[in-house]
Scaffold this motif. Structure first.
Motif, PDB file in Angstrom:
ATOM      1  N   GLU A  47      -3.763   2.572   4.152  1.00  0.00           N
ATOM      2  CA  GLU A  47      -5.074   1.989   3.879  1.00  0.00           C
ATOM      3  C   GLU A  47      -5.511   2.136   2.420  1.00  0.00           C
ATOM      4  N   PRO A  48      -5.192   3.275   1.709  1.00  0.00           N
ATOM      5  CA  PRO A  48      -5.598   3.366   0.299  1.00  0.00           C
ATOM      6  C   PRO A  48      -5.044   2.224  -0.549  1.00  0.00           C
ATOM      7  N   TYR A  49      -3.820   1.771  -0.248  1.00  0.00           N
ATOM      8  CA  TYR A  49      -3.253   0.664  -1.014  1.00  0.00           C
ATOM      9  C   TYR A  49      -4.002  -0.631  -0.703  1.00  0.00           C
ATOM     10  N   LEU A  50      -4.300  -0.851   0.599  1.00  0.00           N
ATOM     11  CA  LEU A  50      -5.030  -2.063   0.985  1.00  0.00           C
ATOM     12  C   LEU A  50      -6.381  -2.097   0.287  1.00  0.00           C
ATOM     13  N   VAL A  51      -7.122  -0.992   0.332  1.00  0.00           N
ATOM     14  CA  VAL A  51      -8.459  -0.956  -0.267  1.00  0.00           C
ATOM     15  C   VAL A  51      -8.379  -1.158  -1.777  1.00  0.00           C
ATOM     16  N   GLY A  52      -7.387  -0.527  -2.433  1.00  0.00           N
ATOM     17  CA  GLY A  52      -7.249  -0.685  -3.887  1.00  0.00           C
ATOM     18  C   GLY A  52      -6.932  -2.118  -4.274  1.00  0.00           C
ATOM     19  N   PHE A  53      -5.972  -2.744  -3.563  1.00  0.00           N
ATOM     20  CA  PHE A  53      -5.632  -4.138  -3.846  1.00  0.00           C
ATOM     21  C   PHE A  53      -6.814  -5.062  -3.555  1.00  0.00           C
ATOM     22  N   LEU A  54      -7.539  -4.782  -2.451  1.00  0.00           N
ATOM     23  CA  LEU A  54      -8.672  -5.626  -2.066  1.00  0.00           C
ATOM     24  C   LEU A  54      -9.750  -5.599  -3.146  1.00  0.00           C
ATOM     25  N   LYS A  55     -10.026  -4.419  -3.681  1.00  0.00           N
ATOM     26  CA  LYS A  55     -11.051  -4.301  -4.725  1.00  0.00           C
ATOM     27  C   LYS A  55     -10.620  -5.045  -5.994  1.00  0.00           C
ATOM     28  N   ASN A  56      -9.353  -4.869  -6.397  1.00  0.00           N
ATOM     29  CA  ASN A  56      -8.864  -5.537  -7.612  1.00  0.00           C
ATOM     30  C   ASN A  56      -8.855  -7.051  -7.448  1.00  0.00           C
ATOM     31  N   TYR A  57      -8.446  -7.536  -6.252  1.00  0.00           N
ATOM     32  CA  TYR A  57      -8.389  -8.981  -6.010  1.00  0.00           C
ATOM     33  C   TYR A  57      -9.787  -9.576  -6.056  1.00  0.00           C
ATOM     34  N   ALA A  58     -10.769  -8.905  -5.425  1.00  0.00           N
ATOM     35  CA  ALA A  58     -12.144  -9.404  -5.418  1.00  0.00           C
ATOM     36  C   ALA A  58     -12.702  -9.474  -6.839  1.00  0.00           C
ATOM     37  N   GLU A  59     -12.473  -8.420  -7.628  1.00  0.00           N
ATOM     38  CA  GLU A  59     -12.977  -8.421  -9.011  1.00  0.00           C
ATOM     39  C   GLU A  59     -12.318  -9.516  -9.843  1.00  0.00           C
ATOM     40  N   TYR A  60     -11.037  -9.785  -9.584  1.00  0.00           N
ATOM     41  CA  TYR A  60     -10.343 -10.858 -10.303  1.00  0.00           C
ATOM     42  C   TYR A  60     -10.984 -12.207 -10.011  1.00  0.00           C
ATOM     43  N   LEU A  61     -11.412 -12.418  -8.749  1.00  0.00           N
ATOM     44  CA  LEU A  61     -12.022 -13.701  -8.360  1.00  0.00           C
ATOM     45  C   LEU A  61     -13.523 -13.740  -8.636  1.00  0.00           C
ATOM     46  N   ASP A  62     -14.050 -12.693  -9.323  1.00  0.00           N
ATOM     47  CA  ASP A  62     -15.480 -12.609  -9.645  1.00  0.00           C
ATOM     48  C   ASP A  62     -16.344 -12.533  -8.383  1.00  0.00           C
ATOM     49  N   ILE A  63     -15.828 -11.847  -7.366  1.00  0.00           N
ATOM     50  CA  ILE A  63     -16.600 -11.608  -6.145  1.00  0.00           C
ATOM     51  C   ILE A  63     -17.062 -10.155  -6.169  1.00  0.00           C
ATOM     52  N   ASP A  64     -18.267  -9.923  -5.667  1.00  0.00           N
ATOM     53  CA  ASP A  64     -18.785  -8.556  -5.594  1.00  0.00           C
ATOM     54  C   ASP A  64     -17.855  -7.711  -4.718  1.00  0.00           C
ATOM     55  N   SER A  65     -17.121  -6.760  -5.336  1.00  0.00           N
ATOM     56  CA  SER A  65     -16.137  -5.981  -4.593  1.00  0.00           C
ATOM     57  C   SER A  65     -16.792  -5.112  -3.515  1.00  0.00           C
ATOM     58  N   ASN A  66     -18.020  -4.638  -3.760  1.00  0.00           N
ATOM     59  CA  ASN A  66     -18.716  -3.825  -2.755  1.00  0.00           C
ATOM     60  C   ASN A  66     -19.009  -4.658  -1.503  1.00  0.00           C
ATOM     61  N   HIS A  67     -19.362  -5.941  -1.707  1.00  0.00           N
ATOM     62  CA  HIS A  67     -19.620  -6.825  -0.569  1.00  0.00           C
ATOM     63  C   HIS A  67     -18.338  -7.053   0.238  1.00  0.00           C
ATOM     64  N   VAL A  68     -17.220  -7.254  -0.477  1.00  0.00           N
ATOM     65  CA  VAL A  68     -15.947  -7.478   0.200  1.00  0.00           C
ATOM     66  C   VAL A  68     -15.539  -6.231   0.987  1.00  0.00           C
ATOM     67  N   LEU A  69     -15.706  -5.048   0.400  1.00  0.00           N
ATOM     68  CA  LEU A  69     -15.367  -3.808   1.102  1.00  0.00           C
ATOM     69  C   LEU A  69     -16.261  -3.588   2.316  1.00  0.00           C
ATOM     70  N   THR A  70     -17.546  -4.021   2.225  1.00  0.00           N
ATOM     71  CA  THR A  70     -18.453  -3.929   3.367  1.00  0.00           C
ATOM     72  C   THR A  70     -17.956  -4.801   4.520  1.00  0.00           C
ATOM     73  N   LEU A  71     -17.496  -6.017   4.171  1.00  0.00           N
ATOM     74  CA  LEU A  71     -16.947  -6.911   5.196  1.00  0.00           C
ATOM     75  C   LEU A  71     -15.695  -6.305   5.829  1.00  0.00           C
ATOM     76  N   TYR A  72     -14.858  -5.685   4.999  1.00  0.00           N
ATOM     77  CA  TYR A  72     -13.630  -5.067   5.515  1.00  0.00           C
ATOM     78  C   TYR A  72     -13.956  -3.923   6.484  1.00  0.00           C
ATOM     79  N   ASN A  73     -14.920  -3.062   6.087  1.00  0.00           N
ATOM     80  CA  ASN A  73     -15.294  -1.938   6.948  1.00  0.00           C
ATOM     81  C   ASN A  73     -15.940  -2.420   8.247  1.00  0.00           C
TER      82      ASN A  73
END
Length: 362
Positions: A47-73
């Motif tokens: 899971e640490p790899y998934l969360v790290g990649f998810l945060k980096n991908y969201a920031e690359y697409l200019d999406i609020d990474s906290n919002h994306v992580l909230t959806l994931y959780n």
């Protein structure tokens, strides 16, 4: 509810960006990008790899990474099985409070019994240790791993500094823990956590916590936990020349690059600064292996006497610098996506000189 995978895919398609472009610019493999959009967690090693990649991908697409992580959780919570209490048949109303009360009382009793048992065992162990120690004292080197154990009067702790190793001696273990330092004797009380400036430069180097000390018997010692505040204070012994390989004993086919040469061997440091996400693993002087996922902006400092073995999942994501005897050498940055496995270590050449070399591993 909105899906984090659908949000990533929709945003990427709106921007008209292909996986290969994103993989090249973020150092995230295409299969992981697709898995994030498909919400396929089984692809990732943890899971640490998934969360790290998810945060980096969201920031690359200019999406609020906290919002994306909230959806994931939120998705994780939805997929979790319902609590047994929700599926159990209804019981009489008085039964639940009764069970809860009895459970609380039983738990409290168990805690009291375990606490008394543990304290008795600690006291027994301390008395056994003090009986066998006599006048003998021990030395402990402070490393990146916190020290945790029982110290007795005259025991010594060795801490590194830019001027060499500093020796700290246990001065008191009755009623209070005392540590003799170049800046004087410093005291830490029971259950107290304190930062200590041991060399008098007004900068704390140690964090000391005392979990057990006898009020009447100094021979029992003190149970303490000691952590370094700065990796530059790691105590590093001089290289063990018996562990330094001869150049002629190394495989001829191994690619080897010489970066430093001297008439003697001494500890050296490798500074790693990350400019992208990658998995990084290292092992100094054949000690315990340290492994973690690092993101852009992270920094790791490693110090060794004889050598360091490193493994990097993406060589382009990290910049490495070797520092030895006030000299600095910048390692060549690898290509994006290239896996790097190297030893950086001392060898003894046929001319009698000691050399720090980079050796590529298969």
């Amino acid at each position: 509810m909105e899906s984090y995978g659908a949000l990533l895919k929709k945003t990427r398609e709106e921007k008209g960006i292909e996986y290969d472009v994103i993989a090249r610019e973020t150092s995230i493999a295409q299969e992981y990008l697709a898995a994030l959009e498909e919400e396929n967690a089984a692809v990732f090693p943890g899971e640490p790899y998934l969360v790290g990649f998810l945060k980096n991908y969201a920031e690359y697409l200019d999406i609020d990474s906290n919002h994306v992580l909230t959806l994931y959780n939120a998705k994780k919570i939805q997929e979790s099985p319902p609590p047994l209490a929700l599926t159990a048949r209804e019981r009489p109303r008085f039964l639940v409070p009764l069970i809860v009360t009895l459970g609380v009382l039983a738990f409290a009793a168990l805690v009291v019994v375990l606490t008394l048992f543990i304290k008795a065992k600690i006291a027994e162990k301390a008395e056994d240790e003090s009986a066998t120690r006599g006048t003998e004292f021990k030395k402990y080197e402070l490393t990146e791993k916190p020290f945790s154990g029982r110290l007795f009067k005259s025991d010594q702790l060795i801490m590194g500094s830019d001027k060499g190793n500093i020796f700290l001696t246990v001065a008191e273990t009755e009623g209070i823990f005392g540590l003799e330092t170049p800046a004087g004797v410093q005291y830490v009380e029971l259950s107290e956590e304190m930062e200590l400036d041991v060399d008098g430069n007004s900068v704390p180097e140690l964090i000391v916590y005392v979990s057990d000390v006898s009020q009447k018997n100094a021979d029992r010692g003190a149970e303490v936990k000691i952590m370094l505040k700065n990796s530059s204070n790691i105590a590093v012994a001089s290289p063990d020349e018996n562990q330094i390989p001869n150049a002629e004993d190394l495989p001829k086919e191994q690619n080897r690059i010489e970066i430093f040469s001297d008439t003697r061997a001494y500890p050296f440091t490798i500074n790693a600064s990350f400019r992208g996400g990658c998995l990084f693993r290292y092992r100094p002087d054949r000690k315990e292996t340290v492994e973690d996922y690092f993101a852009s902006g992270d920094i790791v400092n490693m110090t060794a006497s004889n050598g360091i073995r490193m493994w990097i999942s993406n060589g382009n994501a990290v910049k490495l610098q070797v520092v030895a005897n006030s000299k600095t050498y910048d390692l060549v940055v690898q290509r994006a996506g290239e896996v790097v496995a190297q030893d950086i270590k001392w060898i003894k050449d046929t001319d009698g000189r000691y050399k720090i070399v980079i050796v590529d591993l298969d």
